[in-house]
Design a protein around this motif. Structure first.
Motif, PDB file in Angstrom:
ATOM      1  N   SER A   1      -6.466 -37.202  -3.704  1.00  0.00           N
ATOM      2  CA  SER A   1      -7.411 -36.314  -4.386  1.00  0.00           C
ATOM      3  C   SER A   1      -8.579 -35.882  -3.518  1.00  0.00           C
ATOM      4  O   SER A   1      -9.339 -34.997  -3.914  1.00  0.00           O
ATOM      5  CB  SER A   1      -7.945 -37.006  -5.657  1.00  0.00           C
ATOM      6  OG  SER A   1      -8.642 -38.194  -5.318  1.00  0.00           O
ATOM      7  N   VAL A   2      -8.756 -36.487  -2.352  1.00  0.00           N
ATOM      8  CA  VAL A   2      -9.839 -36.066  -1.471  1.00  0.00           C
ATOM      9  C   VAL A   2      -9.613 -34.635  -0.999  1.00  0.00           C
ATOM     10  O   VAL A   2     -10.524 -33.807  -0.963  1.00  0.00           O
ATOM     11  CB  VAL A   2      -9.962 -37.013  -0.253  1.00  0.00           C
ATOM     12  CG1 VAL A   2     -10.958 -36.464   0.757  1.00  0.00           C
ATOM     13  CG2 VAL A   2     -10.394 -38.398  -0.707  1.00  0.00           C
ATOM     14  N   GLY A   3      -8.366 -34.312  -0.636  1.00  0.00           N
ATOM     15  CA  GLY A   3      -8.039 -32.961  -0.200  1.00  0.00           C
ATOM     16  C   GLY A   3      -8.686 -32.632   1.145  1.00  0.00           C
ATOM     17  O   GLY A   3      -8.826 -33.480   2.021  1.00  0.00           O
ATOM     18  N   THR A   4      -9.119 -31.390   1.287  1.00  0.00           N
ATOM     19  CA  THR A   4      -9.765 -30.942   2.524  1.00  0.00           C
ATOM     20  C   THR A   4     -11.210 -30.581   2.235  1.00  0.00           C
ATOM     21  O   THR A   4     -11.489 -29.769   1.349  1.00  0.00           O
ATOM     22  CB  THR A   4      -9.038 -29.721   3.118  1.00  0.00           C
ATOM     23  OG1 THR A   4      -7.666 -30.070   3.379  1.00  0.00           O
ATOM     24  CG2 THR A   4      -9.702 -29.271   4.404  1.00  0.00           C
ATOM     25  N   LYS A   5     -12.118 -31.201   2.963  1.00  0.00           N
ATOM     26  CA  LYS A   5     -13.551 -30.964   2.750  1.00  0.00           C
ATOM     27  C   LYS A   5     -14.278 -30.985   4.094  1.00  0.00           C
ATOM     28  O   LYS A   5     -13.843 -31.655   5.034  1.00  0.00           O
ATOM     29  CB  LYS A   5     -14.166 -32.033   1.845  1.00  0.00           C
ATOM     30  CG  LYS A   5     -13.663 -32.054   0.402  1.00  0.00           C
ATOM     31  CD  LYS A   5     -14.403 -33.111  -0.386  1.00  0.00           C
ATOM     32  CE  LYS A   5     -13.990 -33.109  -1.857  1.00  0.00           C
ATOM     33  NZ  LYS A   5     -12.582 -33.592  -2.010  1.00  0.00           N
ATOM     34  N   VAL A   6     -15.376 -30.279   4.149  1.00  0.00           N
ATOM     35  CA  VAL A   6     -16.302 -30.390   5.277  1.00  0.00           C
ATOM     36  C   VAL A   6     -17.682 -30.607   4.670  1.00  0.00           C
ATOM     37  O   VAL A   6     -18.395 -29.665   4.330  1.00  0.00           O
ATOM     38  CB  VAL A   6     -16.294 -29.136   6.177  1.00  0.00           C
ATOM     39  CG1 VAL A   6     -17.288 -29.315   7.318  1.00  0.00           C
ATOM     40  CG2 VAL A   6     -14.895 -28.879   6.721  1.00  0.00           C
TER      41      VAL A   6
END
Length: 247
Positions: free
Chosen positions: A232-237
């Motif tokens: 559930s973290v996915g892609t983030k910056v």
């Protein structure tokens, strides 16, 4: 004195002797002296395990207390998240295999505070500070505890460029974390940070991910680039916007 030594031998060989006989054994001044000598010898014979204290620089830099918080913005979606410390516990002489160590356990909660978002379940992070390093454990898919992600150790301090912090393989995966480089000056959203370590942490195989952290001793994590295609973290910056540090 010989009779006391003989009685001590009986005491060791026959631990089921009556309490009255044990008390008689050490009656009088000589008995007290022998008892003291006996206990001293027992204590001296006990194996002393190596002990590791927390490095003073590590403790000064990363011992966050309740009241500490960090506000991040995801530069991809614009989502705002907060991370705040809820608990700080120091433990001395913690057994760990063939040694003991002092450790600090810090609980951190992540919560979405974007007014325009629906808001998800808060995520619990466990930050561990010990000897010369910091570790992090968290579960992106709570309450599925089997899905914990562990950076252990997350980094060692002082930062050392090129030094591998952790490399291991488990169940077909290969995990590693190391200090790629150190920026003497790192600018983010107009804010200048000094002595910032770029630390990638990756896991190959099933459930693999690739994360990169920019860590600073003053604010902890200035920036996080997260790539988790399987949870559930996915892609983030995440980029640090505001912070308040209590130590």
């Amino acid at each position: 004195m010989g009779r006391y030594i003989n009685r001590l031998k009986c005491f060791v060989l026959k631990p089921t002797e009556k309490i009255a006989q044990i008390l008689l054994l050490f009656k009088g001044a000589k008995g007290v002296f022998v008892l003291f000598l006996f206990l001293f010898v027992l204590n001296s014979c006990k194996k002393q395990l190596p002990h590791y204290s927390i490095d003073s620089d590590v403790k000064a830099a990363f011992n966050y207390q309740p009241g500490t918080y960090w506000i991040y913005r995801d530069s991809i979606t614009g989502r705002i998240d907060s991370f705040y410390v809820t608990q700080n516990v120091f433990q001395a002489n913690v057994p760990s295999g063939d040694y003991t160590e002092d450790a600090i356990s810090i609980n951190i909660i992540e919560k979405d505070i974007d007014a325009n978002s629906v808001g998800g379940t808060p995520i619990q992070y466990y930050l561990s500070v010990g000897e010369n390093g910091v570790s992090i454990e968290y579960a992106p898919n709570l309450p599925a505890e089997a899905d914990y992600i562990l950076y252990n150790p997350f980094f060692i301090y002082p930062f050392q460029p090129g030094a591998f912090v952790w490399k291991s393989g488990l169940k077909g995966s290969s995990d590693e974390s190391y200090c790629m480089q150190i920026f003497t000056s790192y600018t983010l959203n107009g804010q200048v940070f000094s002595n910032v370590a770029e630390i990638p942490h990756g896991s190959s195989g099933p459930g693999g991910y690739l994360d990169t952290f920019f860590v600073n001793a003053d604010v902890f994590i200035a920036k996080m680039k997260l790539y988790h295609p399987y949870d559930s973290v996915g892609t983030k910056v995440w980029e640090l916007q505001r912070w308040h540090i209590v130590k």
